[in-house]
Design an enzyme around this catalytic site. Sequence first.
Site, mmCIF file in Angstrom:
data_model
loop_
_atom_site.group_PDB
_atom_site.id
_atom_site.type_symbol
_atom_site.label_atom_id
_atom_site.label_comp_id
_atom_site.label_asym_id
_atom_site.label_seq_id
_atom_site.Cartn_x
_atom_site.Cartn_y
_atom_site.Cartn_z
ATOM 1 N N HIS A 191 36.905 -36.478 -32.050
ATOM 2 C CA HIS A 191 35.814 -35.913 -32.842
ATOM 3 C C HIS A 191 36.298 -34.786 -33.735
ATOM 4 C CE1 HIS A 191 32.328 -33.441 -33.803
ATOM 5 N NE2 HIS A 191 31.633 -34.573 -33.742
ATOM 6 N N GLU B 103 41.856 -31.641 -39.313
ATOM 7 C CA GLU B 103 42.670 -32.531 -40.155
ATOM 8 C C GLU B 103 43.801 -33.121 -39.339
ATOM 9 O OE1 GLU B 103 42.094 -33.388 -43.317
ATOM 10 O OE2 GLU B 103 40.304 -32.153 -43.376
ATOM 11 N N LEU C 17 34.164 -40.801 -24.935
ATOM 12 C CA LEU C 17 33.778 -41.298 -23.619
ATOM 13 C C LEU C 17 32.543 -42.186 -23.626
ATOM 14 C CD1 LEU C 17 34.556 -38.236 -21.346
ATOM 15 C CD2 LEU C 17 35.865 -40.356 -21.632
ATOM 16 N N GLY D 89 28.297 -43.583 -28.548
ATOM 17 C CA GLY D 89 27.279 -42.978 -29.399
ATOM 18 C C GLY D 89 27.468 -43.408 -30.843
ATOM 19 N N HIS E 284 28.997 -42.041 -33.325
ATOM 20 C CA HIS E 284 30.346 -41.935 -33.882
ATOM 21 C C HIS E 284 31.176 -43.174 -33.556
ATOM 22 C CE1 HIS E 284 29.526 -37.983 -35.253
ATOM 23 N NE2 HIS E 284 29.699 -37.354 -34.101
#
Length: 140
Positions: free
Chosen positions: A9, A46, A71, A74, A76
């Site tokens: 993330h 980055e 994990l 969702g 993303h």
Amino acid sequence: MKSLLIVAHGSRKAESNEEVRQLAKRLQTESNTYTLVSSAFLELAEPSIPDGIQYCIDQGATEVLVLPYFLSAGRHVSQDVPSLVHEKRLEHPEVSIKMAAYLGAAEGLVGLMLETAKQVQCNRCSAKEVCAYPSCIESS
């Protein structure tokens, strides 16, 4: 050349992003399958996922496997990361760019969690009891 791109993330905390980069280095050392193991981030750090894929290609990768370091499935995992990977596929049809299942779907995760739960001593603060991680980590 085969490459593995660990996608996390991203965090405002630099140490968290560095953990992901160090994981990629450890995977690089132990991998017999991938010539290159690198990391990239969805946001807050980055390189970005498109830049991470491009880095692999620029290093000579003909195959890029994107492994979402998440994990649960969702938004993303189910939308954002696949969309970014798809865009790079369209940009580089000559390169095989695939996605692995997200980490939470890994078959060995349950065993790993049970084994980790057995570890009473914290590796970070050397607590003899279960520590209050992440409070044992120095704040910056």
